[in-house]
Write a protein that holds these residues in place. Structure first.
Motif, PDB file in Angstrom:
ATOM      1  N   GLY A   1       0.819  -1.215   0.000  1.00 14.55           N
ATOM      2  CA  GLY A   1       0.000   0.000   0.000  1.00 14.55           C
ATOM      3  C   GLY A   1       0.847   1.257   0.000  1.00 14.55           C
ATOM      4  N   ARG A   2       2.150   1.096  -0.167  1.00 12.06           N
ATOM      5  CA  ARG A   2       3.076   2.223  -0.174  1.00 12.06           C
ATOM      6  C   ARG A   2       3.596   2.473  -1.588  1.00 12.06           C
ATOM      7  N   THR A   3       4.230   3.638  -1.761  1.00  8.97           N
ATOM      8  CA  THR A   3       4.853   3.966  -3.039  1.00  8.97           C
ATOM      9  C   THR A   3       6.335   3.641  -2.978  1.00  8.97           C
ATOM     10  N   TRP A   4       6.773   2.753  -3.851  1.00 13.02           N
ATOM     11  CA  TRP A   4       8.160   2.306  -3.897  1.00 13.02           C
ATOM     12  C   TRP A   4       9.089   3.479  -4.180  1.00 13.02           C
ATOM     13  N   GLY A   5      10.165   3.572  -3.411  1.00 16.49           N
ATOM     14  CA  GLY A   5      11.158   4.611  -3.638  1.00 16.49           C
ATOM     15  C   GLY A   5      10.912   5.914  -2.915  1.00 16.49           C
ATOM     16  N   MET A   6       9.750   6.072  -2.279  1.00 17.43           N
ATOM     17  CA  MET A   6       9.457   7.311  -1.551  1.00 17.43           C
ATOM     18  C   MET A   6      10.285   7.371  -0.274  1.00 17.43           C
ATOM     19  N   ALA A   7      10.866   8.541  -0.014  1.00 18.20           N
ATOM     20  CA  ALA A   7      11.819   8.698   1.084  1.00 18.20           C
ATOM     21  C   ALA A   7      11.253   8.288   2.436  1.00 18.20           C
ATOM     22  N   GLU A   8       9.962   8.547   2.669  1.00 20.00           N
ATOM     23  CA  GLU A   8       9.398   8.264   3.986  1.00 20.00           C
ATOM     24  C   GLU A   8       9.343   6.781   4.315  1.00 20.00           C
ATOM     25  N   ASN A   9       9.552   5.915   3.317  1.00 18.29           N
ATOM     26  CA  ASN A   9       9.538   4.467   3.561  1.00 18.29           C
ATOM     27  C   ASN A   9      10.887   3.928   4.029  1.00 18.29           C
ATOM     28  N   TYR A  10      11.908   4.782   4.028  1.00 23.31           N
ATOM     29  CA  TYR A  10      13.270   4.337   4.329  1.00 23.31           C
ATOM     30  C   TYR A  10      13.932   5.275   5.331  1.00 23.31           C
ATOM     31  N   HIS A  11      14.960   4.795   5.983  1.00 22.77           N
ATOM     32  CA  HIS A  11      15.717   5.645   6.900  1.00 22.77           C
ATOM     33  C   HIS A  11      16.782   6.447   6.172  1.00 22.77           C
ATOM     34  N   ALA A  12      17.231   5.923   5.032  1.00 22.29           N
ATOM     35  CA  ALA A  12      18.259   6.613   4.254  1.00 22.29           C
ATOM     36  C   ALA A  12      18.152   6.213   2.789  1.00 22.29           C
ATOM     37  N   SER A  13      18.399   7.185   1.910  1.00 22.91           N
ATOM     38  CA  SER A  13      18.421   6.936   0.469  1.00 22.91           C
ATOM     39  C   SER A  13      19.727   7.483  -0.089  1.00 22.91           C
ATOM     40  N   PHE A  14      20.397   6.691  -0.927  1.00 25.78           N
ATOM     41  CA  PHE A  14      21.697   7.092  -1.459  1.00 25.78           C
ATOM     42  C   PHE A  14      21.713   6.981  -2.986  1.00 25.78           C
ATOM     43  N   ASP A  15      22.271   8.002  -3.628  1.00 32.12           N
ATOM     44  CA  ASP A  15      22.443   8.019  -5.079  1.00 32.12           C
ATOM     45  C   ASP A  15      23.821   7.457  -5.401  1.00 32.12           C
ATOM     46  N   SER A  16      23.852   6.207  -5.852  1.00 33.43           N
ATOM     47  CA  SER A  16      25.138   5.552  -6.097  1.00 33.43           C
ATOM     48  C   SER A  16      25.870   6.137  -7.299  1.00 33.43           C
ATOM     49  N   SER A  17      25.153   6.809  -8.198  1.00 31.88           N
ATOM     50  CA  SER A  17      25.808   7.411  -9.354  1.00 31.88           C
ATOM     51  C   SER A  17      26.585   8.659  -8.964  1.00 31.88           C
ATOM     52  N   VAL A  18      26.259   9.244  -7.836  1.00 29.50           N
ATOM     53  CA  VAL A  18      26.972  10.420  -7.324  1.00 29.50           C
ATOM     54  C   VAL A  18      27.976  10.017  -6.247  1.00 29.50           C
ATOM     55  N   LEU A  19      27.532   9.189  -5.304  1.00 27.04           N
ATOM     56  CA  LEU A  19      28.378   8.824  -4.166  1.00 27.04           C
ATOM     57  C   LEU A  19      29.346   7.691  -4.474  1.00 27.04           C
ATOM     58  N   GLY A  20      28.981   6.830  -5.409  1.00 23.94           N
ATOM     59  CA  GLY A  20      29.773   5.628  -5.669  1.00 23.94           C
ATOM     60  C   GLY A  20      29.269   4.481  -4.807  1.00 23.94           C
ATOM     61  N   VAL A  21      29.348   3.277  -5.339  1.00 20.48           N
ATOM     62  CA  VAL A  21      28.836   2.098  -4.649  1.00 20.48           C
ATOM     63  C   VAL A  21      29.544   1.875  -3.317  1.00 20.48           C
ATOM     64  N   GLU A  22      30.859   1.972  -3.305  1.00 19.54           N
ATOM     65  CA  GLU A  22      31.608   1.710  -2.069  1.00 19.54           C
ATOM     66  C   GLU A  22      31.313   2.753  -0.994  1.00 19.54           C
ATOM     67  N   ASN A  23      31.162   4.005  -1.393  1.00 18.51           N
ATOM     68  CA  ASN A  23      30.838   5.044  -0.415  1.00 18.51           C
ATOM     69  C   ASN A  23      29.456   4.824   0.182  1.00 18.51           C
ATOM     70  N   CYS A  24      28.514   4.355  -0.634  1.00 19.00           N
ATOM     71  CA  CYS A  24      27.181   4.037  -0.113  1.00 19.00           C
ATOM     72  C   CYS A  24      27.292   2.969   0.979  1.00 19.00           C
ATOM     73  N   ALA A  25      28.092   1.952   0.727  1.00 23.74           N
ATOM     74  CA  ALA A  25      28.288   0.887   1.714  1.00 23.74           C
ATOM     75  C   ALA A  25      28.923   1.448   2.983  1.00 23.74           C
ATOM     76  N   ASP A  26      29.920   2.301   2.829  1.00 23.23           N
ATOM     77  CA  ASP A  26      30.599   2.868   4.000  1.00 23.23           C
ATOM     78  C   ASP A  26      29.663   3.742   4.827  1.00 23.23           C
ATOM     79  N   LEU A  27      28.777   4.477   4.163  1.00 22.45           N
ATOM     80  CA  LEU A  27      27.827   5.330   4.880  1.00 22.45           C
ATOM     81  C   LEU A  27      26.843   4.481   5.687  1.00 22.45           C
ATOM     82  N   ILE A  28      26.405   3.388   5.105  1.00 20.88           N
ATOM     83  CA  ILE A  28      25.494   2.481   5.822  1.00 20.88           C
ATOM     84  C   ILE A  28      26.186   1.898   7.045  1.00 20.88           C
TER      85      ILE A  28
END
Length: 203
Positions: free
Chosen positions: A167-194
């Motif tokens: 019943g939710r909208t996929w990808g909407m920020a309120e459904n998650y604690h954090a959202s990361f743009d891997s094309s800007v941050l890089g895959v490894e940086n996303c992992a490190d932030l988590i």
């Protein structure tokens, strides 16, 4: 509250699976992706390939596709449709895995299934079209469809599945604690932030 369970939702081609694997490896905890598929297959009786394709994807590109999905019969799959039967098995397996201890779970609406747990960190990984198109061609090769068409179709089916069962909208920020743009941050940086968020939650 310490975050022991990390769920990774992701756009196709964004590297979310790789991020999850990196997080699990660096934290020394189980990573559930293919193993999750195999467990659901074992408990449902469906082939792993069927589970992989249908466990987080709608039968079609519209919510109406569920109305035309194969329906169950009395005495078989508890009378549920194939999709609903698979959903119930998937929920049960994910809840069991979370009870076992710290882990990373990729996809399959785990953020929603585990919504009542305070020890979950729900993350969404996304990226721009150019980054994702290049990535899926490198990883999976070319096909008769353009990379953009493949991305749009896969994500649309994930979006419809998520909306149908949550019943939710996929990808909407309120459904998650954090959202990361891997094309800007890089895959490894996303992992490190988590990992930083998880480690900070222990203090």
């Amino acid at each position: 509250m310490e975050k022991r369970i990390i769920t990774i939702s992701r756009e196709f081609g964004s590297g979310g699976r790789t991020v999850g694997r990196m997080v699990a490896s660096k934290l020394g905890i189980p990573f559930y992706d293919k193993d999750l598929v195999n467990q659901i297959a074992l408990e449902s009786g469906f082939a792993p390939k069927f589970v992989e394709e249908n466990g987080e994807h709608a039968p079609g590109l519209s919510r109406l596709s569920y109305a035309f999905a194969p329906q169950g019969v009395p005495g078989v799959m508890n009378g549920l449709s194939t999709a609903d039967f698979l959903w119930n098995i998937q929920c049960g397996v994910i809840l069991q895995l979370a009870e076992k201890g710290p882990c990373v779970i990729v996809g399959r609406n785990a953020d929603y299934i585990l919504k009542d747990r305070d020890d979950c960190l729900n993350v969404y990984i996304y990226a721009n079209m150019e980054f994702r198109a290049d990535r899926i061609v490198r990883l999976y090769g070319e096909s008769e469809k353009s990379p953009e068409a493949r991305l749009n179709e896969k994500d649309k089916r994930r979006r419809v599945n998520y909306q149908h069962y949550t019943g939710r909208t996929w990808g909407m920020a309120e459904n998650y604690h954090a959202s990361f743009d891997s094309s800007v941050l890089g895959v490894e940086n996303c992992a490190d932030l988590i990992i930083k968020i998880v480690e900070d939650s222990k203090k």
